[in-house]
Design a protein around this motif. Structure first.
Motif, mmCIF file in Angstrom:
data_model
loop_
_atom_site.group_PDB
_atom_site.id
_atom_site.type_symbol
_atom_site.label_atom_id
_atom_site.label_comp_id
_atom_site.label_asym_id
_atom_site.label_seq_id
_atom_site.Cartn_x
_atom_site.Cartn_y
_atom_site.Cartn_z
ATOM 1 N N GLU A 1 0.862 -1.181 0.000
ATOM 2 C CA GLU A 1 0.000 0.000 0.000
ATOM 3 C C GLU A 1 0.899 1.231 0.000
ATOM 4 O OE1 GLU A 1 -3.135 0.160 2.922
ATOM 5 O OE2 GLU A 1 -3.142 2.361 2.865
ATOM 6 N N CYS A 2 0.698 2.087 -0.988
ATOM 7 C CA CYS A 2 1.484 3.315 -1.082
ATOM 8 C C CYS A 2 0.917 4.326 -0.091
ATOM 9 C CB CYS A 2 1.424 3.866 -2.507
ATOM 10 S SG CYS A 2 2.353 5.395 -2.714
ATOM 11 N N GLU A 3 1.797 4.962 0.655
ATOM 12 C CA GLU A 3 1.348 5.925 1.667
ATOM 13 C C GLU A 3 1.860 7.334 1.362
ATOM 14 O OE1 GLU A 3 2.923 3.718 5.011
ATOM 15 O OE2 GLU A 3 0.901 3.069 5.540
ATOM 16 N N LEU A 4 2.185 7.547 0.099
ATOM 17 C CA LEU A 4 2.720 8.859 -0.270
ATOM 18 C C LEU A 4 1.596 9.884 -0.431
ATOM 19 C CD1 LEU A 4 5.045 10.702 -1.139
ATOM 20 C CD2 LEU A 4 4.914 9.697 -3.421
ATOM 21 N N CYS A 5 0.538 9.494 -1.112
ATOM 22 C CA CYS A 5 -0.541 10.463 -1.301
ATOM 23 C C CYS A 5 -1.864 9.857 -0.830
ATOM 24 C CB CYS A 5 -0.594 10.943 -2.753
ATOM 25 S SG CYS A 5 -1.644 10.024 -3.857
ATOM 26 N N PRO A 6 -2.889 10.687 -0.651
ATOM 27 C CA PRO A 6 -4.117 10.173 -0.044
ATOM 28 C C PRO A 6 -4.846 9.100 -0.850
ATOM 29 C CG PRO A 6 -4.029 12.571 0.128
ATOM 30 C CD PRO A 6 -2.918 12.158 -0.761
ATOM 31 N N ARG A 7 -4.388 8.806 -2.034
ATOM 32 C CA ARG A 7 -5.036 7.719 -2.781
ATOM 33 C C ARG A 7 -4.797 6.365 -2.118
ATOM 34 N NH1 ARG A 7 -7.557 8.720 -7.266
ATOM 35 N NH2 ARG A 7 -7.179 10.753 -8.176
ATOM 36 N N HIS A 8 -3.661 6.201 -1.499
ATOM 37 C CA HIS A 8 -3.298 4.951 -0.828
ATOM 38 C C HIS A 8 -3.516 3.745 -1.743
ATOM 39 C CE1 HIS A 8 -2.389 6.003 3.438
ATOM 40 N NE2 HIS A 8 -2.814 7.152 2.976
ATOM 41 N N CYS A 9 -2.887 3.809 -2.912
ATOM 42 C CA CYS A 9 -3.066 2.716 -3.886
ATOM 43 C C CYS A 9 -2.591 1.390 -3.285
ATOM 44 C CB CYS A 9 -2.245 2.991 -5.136
ATOM 45 S SG CYS A 9 -2.740 4.462 -6.008
ATOM 46 N N ARG A 10 -3.391 0.377 -3.456
ATOM 47 C CA ARG A 10 -2.969 -0.980 -3.098
ATOM 48 C C ARG A 10 -2.585 -1.683 -4.388
ATOM 49 N NH1 ARG A 10 -5.660 -3.616 1.947
ATOM 50 N NH2 ARG A 10 -5.393 -1.871 3.387
ATOM 51 N N ARG B 1 1.048 -1.048 -11.128
ATOM 52 C CA ARG B 1 1.450 0.320 -10.758
ATOM 53 C C ARG B 1 0.308 1.029 -10.049
ATOM 54 N NH1 ARG B 1 4.529 2.485 -16.218
ATOM 55 N NH2 ARG B 1 5.744 0.595 -16.482
ATOM 56 N N GLY B 2 0.688 2.032 -9.304
ATOM 57 C CA GLY B 2 -0.314 2.879 -8.679
ATOM 58 C C GLY B 2 -0.984 3.771 -9.709
ATOM 59 N N TYR B 3 -1.961 4.534 -9.245
ATOM 60 C CA TYR B 3 -2.749 5.417 -10.112
ATOM 61 C C TYR B 3 -1.857 6.366 -10.920
ATOM 62 C CZ TYR B 3 -6.170 9.113 -11.210
ATOM 63 O OH TYR B 3 -6.958 10.043 -11.842
ATOM 64 N N CYS B 4 -0.775 6.835 -10.311
ATOM 65 C CA CYS B 4 0.081 7.825 -10.981
ATOM 66 C C CYS B 4 0.907 7.222 -12.106
ATOM 67 C CB CYS B 4 0.997 8.496 -9.962
ATOM 68 S SG CYS B 4 1.943 7.338 -8.976
ATOM 69 N N GLY B 5 0.977 5.904 -12.174
ATOM 70 C CA GLY B 5 1.632 5.240 -13.297
ATOM 71 C C GLY B 5 3.147 5.244 -13.264
ATOM 72 N N THR C 1 8.463 -5.071 -3.447
ATOM 73 C CA THR C 1 9.294 -3.882 -3.230
ATOM 74 C C THR C 1 8.740 -2.810 -4.155
ATOM 75 O OG1 THR C 1 11.237 -5.170 -2.706
ATOM 76 C CG2 THR C 1 11.619 -2.900 -3.414
ATOM 77 N N TYR C 2 8.428 -1.663 -3.575
ATOM 78 C CA TYR C 2 7.831 -0.611 -4.400
ATOM 79 C C TYR C 2 8.963 0.211 -4.991
ATOM 80 C CZ TYR C 2 3.533 1.905 -5.608
ATOM 81 O OH TYR C 2 2.454 2.418 -6.261
ATOM 82 N N ILE C 3 8.934 0.402 -6.290
ATOM 83 C CA ILE C 3 10.018 1.175 -6.914
ATOM 84 C C ILE C 3 9.450 2.385 -7.648
ATOM 85 C CG2 ILE C 3 11.585 -0.790 -7.198
ATOM 86 C CD1 ILE C 3 10.760 -0.557 -10.227
HETATM 87 S S1 SF4 Z 1 -1.239 7.774 -6.859
HETATM 88 FE FE1 SF4 Z 1 0.918 7.268 -6.841
HETATM 89 S S2 SF4 Z 1 1.711 8.443 -5.114
HETATM 90 FE FE2 SF4 Z 1 -0.503 8.367 -4.842
HETATM 91 S S3 SF4 Z 1 -0.876 6.583 -3.558
HETATM 92 FE FE3 SF4 Z 1 -1.061 5.908 -5.680
HETATM 93 S S4 SF4 Z 1 1.000 5.133 -6.175
HETATM 94 FE FE4 SF4 Z 1 1.207 6.406 -4.322
#
Ligand code: SF4
Lengths: 363, 715
Positions: free
Chosen positions: A45-54, A60-64, A72-74
């Motif tokens: 689970e990405c905790e960088l932005c409020p989307r919290h992509c799983r 890939r997360g939403y941001c691509g 391992t998240y890269i």
């Molecule tokens: S959009 Fe990107 S930065 Fe935001 S939670 Fe998803 S993967 Fe992380």
């Protein structure tokens, strides 16, 4: 044709294959990302932005631009900007941050929202393999700035939050070498990563796209609440902050919205926080919407001034009095601008040379 | 029965062409959906005819006509409002694939009714002793009448919606009096009420304006009307006037930035104080106002929409210093080249997503334009592509071909990067000017620009940005031409979201030249299968069906494409072109049926072959003034041959089985027509080009002709 503020800059900047020191690359980076957690049973689970992509393996997360490789998240864009320019700082726009200086500006592909009006949609909505990327590690960026006497690096155009690691490391290295860093962002980031990042940055410009939650949901594809929280966090942390409000005709341009915006700024950020109202130009999915009339911008200006905001600017209206900075105390013109040029500067350090009132910002 | 068939022709063709116009306008002016619209039409008519033919009880055609007539204006209104259902914001882009789907679906009600009515009238005809080909002939005559009336009315006198109501009223009234029996008073009452209701909606409520007010509810809608070229809406908001053309923002006023961007850059490269400027576009939205401050300028603005000029008079302040010419630019160029020569030509024609604009960005058009320019004249081609911060592959794909068109037409070309990239071209070596000289030149103008000034140009004309753009453009090797119009597809690709279906589809189209081989392969297999099957003489009829469908629809769409690219007036003239095509089809069918001879097959194929070859040799040399006559003649002959070929295919395949259900034959014909409608201009044209497409069609026709001769008569 020649001569400009970049005339000190030689051909290596041109971002053109065979003509610059930086090469294009098809390779994506494999640097480990920060702010994520491994989930029980696999995935992260990405905790960088409020989307919290799983994200499951190889997704890939939403941001691509952030990918799960064996839990391992890269980050795929570390050191790989697809846009690279020397911009006047006024173009960001940052009006209270070393006026008349240049900023080395860069961006990678990707974004964590999908604004229908995005000016940079060609890169922000692309994946890194769809853009032409230069190979420029942080140290090279700092070297360029040092050797060419560019005082600032601007992380801009798309959304710098999604290339957090690249931005963070460059800003940290820049700080050690006397190079300032500014982030031009939508502010859609989690609290902890922002708190860590603020220590490396010198200024932030936030695109506050609306003061309405439904606008964020329908037009931006994000949320307003976290952005407002982060603005308060930035202000509290003491980093220099300016706001931009892109006025999109019929979507966020009512008197009520301008008034609510002004009151919120006054209450939570203070009347001395600069706000820039900028013109929408038909872009991306809203190509068939007309550009913002000057009258609309002037309405916004009038309302914000009436609410007591001290530094309200209109973007891209050259010759208008609202592109210049005035002393809130004596009314003296402090920085007269025309387009991206500084016509006159009447500041004495960070004080009005007429009444000696302190002017907020970094001068 | 014949009068009813005539009425059906009026209704069906009137409905088809008006819907087609409305779809082009509501879906932002792109003509790439013409093929899908025609495909949708064919499918729905076939389904309607099949269902109508199968219904147990014959339908009362008077009632059917009434219902169908009401639907015609309703469908125009629905089509106009559809973008609201598909998007969050009025003015939001509709992806090409969605537009194509809408164009198919929008044809459903009118197409179904038309097919059903045909079956019902044919049944009535069988009672009165009229054959199906007689029904078809009278329908064709009605179609031609509708096309002729629509071309006169729509855009010139009435709007599309008003024309739809006019046709609906005509059908509602005539449906009563073309019946074999006298209408009952109840029927008269119902028809009368509906007719009055429609009139009230259009006249009292001004339906065009009402729909636009509903659609653009955040604006004040000043006026809404049609011209022969487009649908126009003029909005105001916050003291700004917005001109919408086919629901796309064409211009806003005041917009000093846009006006300066058009007028100032070319003046830098013209040393004379007195300067003749030809603006291809509208002057009311800034240029005219700027001209007031630049006394040495003499501006001629050319735009064919006379009604628009009249509509703008009370809304945008007029300026006497601009000389307006209300003419199509291609016609103007051919007429005026001997008389006037201009120092500056500004091609403000918008994005090249349409055939009309793509036709302008070709070396053929540039050659005509150069005849209007002085030897040291400068051409400005403004684009809406942003090259300020980076140049993406998608932007390169569009700017490259545009740049190459200019480079092949002029000796010197230069570029201005920026949020709106400018391309300037001249035969004079005038572009090699230092930045300081540019600024000095601007400073010496009697008007001091706000945007095209050092305040922004030091950033915009940064050597870094110029070098980057040059590098991108020098990489490009494709060009846009009348023969191979790639810009509309690249524009659709550019506008689409990176991960969208549209992007994938168009990328696939251009990635290899597989599509032509696939279509050629399918045809070859079908030919082999039909020729070598057990009853080859008969089954070859199926192949003839396919060929008739493919070749006729392809030639029809090719004619539409050329007409729009060269004359730009397809929007209004498509009515007469489709009407003539329908008339030719029905006459061809009628006389071929009467002749009933094997010679019809060979005669039709020879005619199609000759028409295709003649067209490929002549279309480039036709002056815009006579293009309509030329295409009317071409489409009539093509349709005549196609009608004959359908009859020949039927006679061959159903030889000795005259009572057999004709479903298979029609289904195969439909497949051929669908391939023609969907593949010819939408897919094949930008890949292989027009010449290759016409040659391919001639080869297909020629091979069929040879096979027809070798195989001989059925039986
Ligand atoms: S959009 Fe990107 S930065 Fe935001 S939670 Fe998803 S993967 Fe992380």
């Amino acid at each position: 044709m020649a001569a400009s503020h970049t005339e000190l800059l030689p051909e290596f900047m041109c971002g053109v294959e065979n003509a610059c020191a930086f090469d294009f690359t098809k390779q994506l980076s494999t640097v480990e990302a920060r702010y994520y957690r491994k989930l029980e049973g696999g995935g992260i689970e990405c905790e960088l932005c409020p989307r919290h992509c799983r994200v499951t393996d190889l997704e890939r997360g939403y941001c691509g631009v952030r990918e799960n490789r064996g839990d391992t998240y890269i980050t795929l864009v570390y050191g790989l900007p697809c846009a690279f320019n020397i911009d006047p700082i006024e173009k960001k726009p940052l009006y209270h941050f070393y006026p008349g200086t240049a900023a080395l500006s860069l961006a990678t592909a990707g974004c964590n929202v999908n604004c229908k009006f995005c000016q940079n949609w060609e890169i922000s909505q692309s994946r890194p393999e769809q853009t032409d990327n230069l190979d420029i590690p942080p140290a090279s960026l700092v070297d360029v700035c040092k050797s060419r006497r560019i005082p600032t690096i601007a992380y801009t155009y798309s959304e710098p939050i999604i290339y957090y690691e690249y931005m963070y490391d460059t800003a940290e290295l820049g700080q050690k070498n006397g190079i300032k860093s500014v982030m031009i962002t939508g502010g859609y980031i989690e609290e902890k990563p922002l708190a860590d990042l603020i220590r490396q940055l010198d200024a932030i410009k936030v695109d506050l796209k609306s003061i309405r939650e439904d606008y964020y949901r329908d037009i931006v594809g994000g949320e307003l609440k976290p952005v407002l929280d982060r603005l308060i966090q930035m202000k509290t942390a003491g980093i220099w902050l300016e706001l931009v409000y892109l006025v999109v005709p019929t979507l966020n341009d009512t008197d009520a919205e301008f008034r609510d915006l002004a009151r919120w700024i006054k209450k939570y950020l203070g009347v001395d926080t600069p706000i820039h109202f900028s013109r929408f130009h038909p872009q991306y999915l809203l190509r068939h919407l007309p550009a913002t009339p000057q009258r609309t911008l002037e309405r916004a200006l009038g309302i914000c001034k009436a609410e007591g905001l001290q530094f309200v600017y209109l973007g891209n209206v050259p010759g208008h009095h609202a592109e210049s900075t005035y002393c809130p105390k004596c009314g003296q013109i402090l920085i007269q601008r025309r387009g991206y040029r500084i016509v006159q500067n009447n500041l004495n350090g960070n004080r009005c040379n007429e009444c000696n009132r302190e002017i907020p910002g970094r001068f | 029965m014949r009068r009813r068939a005539f009425l059906l022709g009026v209704y069906a063709t009137g409905g088809q062409v008006l819907l087609l116009r409305e779809l082009i306008s509501s879906l932002h002016g792109g003509e790439l959906i013409i093929g899908t619209s025609l495909f949708g039409w064919l499918i729905w008519v076939a389904i309607g005819a099949t269902l109508g033919g199968r219904s147990k009880r014959p339908t009362v055609t008077t009632a059917l006509f009434l219902a169908a007539s009401i639907l015609l204006p309703v469908m125009i209104a629905v089509t106009r409002l559809v973008p609201l259902l598909l998007t969050d914001v009025v003015g939001e882009l509709i992806p090409l694939s969605t537009a194509a789907l809408i164009s198919v679906i929008a044809m459903f009600p009118i197409g179904m009714f038309s097919g059903w009515l045909f079956s019902s009238i044919a049944r009535e005809g069988s009672v009165t002793g009229d054959s199906i080909v007689t029904v078809y002939l009278w329908e064709g005559i009605g179609a031609f009448a509708a096309g002729a009336v629509a071309v006169v009315l729509a855009g010139n006198i009435l709007s599309t919606l008003e024309t739809a109501v006019a046709i609906a009223l005509l059908v509602i009234v005539l449906a009563l009096f073309t019946n074999e029996r006298r209408p009952s008073s109840r029927q008269k009452f119902v028809h009368g009420i509906v007719a009055v209701g429609l009139l009230v909606v259009v006249i009292v409520f001004n339906a065009d304006l009402a729909i636009d007010r509903f659609k653009y509810d955040s604006y004040s809608v000043e006026t809404s009307f049609d011209t022969p070229y487009s649908h126009q809406t003029i909005l105001t908001r916050d003291s700004s006037v917005i001109l919408l053309t086919d629901n796309v923002v064409e211009a806003t006023s005041p917009d000093v930035q846009a006006a300066e961007n058009l007028l100032i850059p070319p003046l830098i490269y013209i040393p004379e104080d007195e300067c003749e400027v030809l603006l291809i576009g509208r002057a009311e939205f800034g240029i005219a106002q700027l001209a007031d401050s630049l006394p040495g300028l003499h501006i001629t603005a050319i735009d064919p929409r006379a009604k628009l000029s009249a509509g703008l008079v009370d809304i945008v302040p007029s300026h006497g210093r601009v000389f307006k010419v209300e003419s199509d630019v291609a016609r103007f160029a051919t007429r005026m080249s001997e008389l006037t020569k201009y120092d500056v030509v500004i091609l403000d024609v918008g994005e090249p997503g349409t055939y009309r604009v793509s036709g302008i960005i070709t070396s053929e058009f540039m050659a005509a334009l150069k005849l209007l320019m002085k030897t040291n004249g400068v051409l400005l081609l403004p684009t809406r592509y942003d090259t300020d911060r980076y140049v993406t592959t998608e932007t390169k794909q569009l700017l490259g071909p545009i740049f190459n068109v200019l480079r092949s037409s002029f000796d010197h070309v230069t570029i201005w990067p920026g949020a709106s990239t400018l391309l300037l071209a001249s035969d004079n070596d005038c572009f090699d000017i230092e930045y300081d000289s540019i600024i000095a030149c601007i400073d010496s103008l009697p008007y001091q620009p706000r945007y095209v000034s050092d305040s922004y140009l030091f950033d915009r004309l940064d050597p870094l940005k110029i070098d980057r753009l040059w590098a991108a453009l020098n990489d490009a090797n494709l060009s846009n031409s009348l023969d191979r119009p790639i810009l509309p597809h690249y524009q659709a690709y550019y506008r689409a979201s990176p991960e969208s279906f549209d992007r994938r589809f168009i990328a696939l189209m251009f990635s290899g030249r597989t599509v032509p081989y696939v279509i050629g392969g399918i045809l070859a297999i079908m030919l082999a299968a039909t020729v070598w099957s057990g009853m080859r003489r008969r089954t070859f009829g199926l192949f003839v069906y396919v060929v008739a469908g493919i070749v006729s629809l392809s030639l029809e769409l090719i004619a539409f494409y050329v007409h729009q690219s060269v004359a730009g007036s397809l929007y209004s003239e498509v009515a007469i072109l489709i009407g003539v095509f329908m008339l030719g089809l029905s006459i061809g069918t009628y006389f071929a049926h009467k002749a009933g001879d094997f010679g019809v097959e060979i005669g039709s194929l020879v005619t199609l072959l000759v028409a295709g070859l003649w067209y490929s040799h002549t279309f480039r040399n036709i002056q815009p003034d006579v293009l309509l006559i030329y295409h009317i003649g071409f489409l009539f002959v093509t349709a005549l041959a196609t009608g004959g070929l359908f009859v020949a295919a039927t006679n061959r395949y159903y030889y000795g089985r005259s009572l057999r259900n004709r479903g298979l034959g029609y289904a195969v014909e439909l497949i051929g027509s669908a391939i023609g409608a969907l593949a010819a201009t939408t897919i094949l044209l930008p890949i292989i080009g027009l010449s290759a497409l016409l040659i391919s069609l001639s080869v297909v026709t020629g091979v069929t002709l040879v096979c027809s001769i070798v195989i001989g008569r059925p039986g």
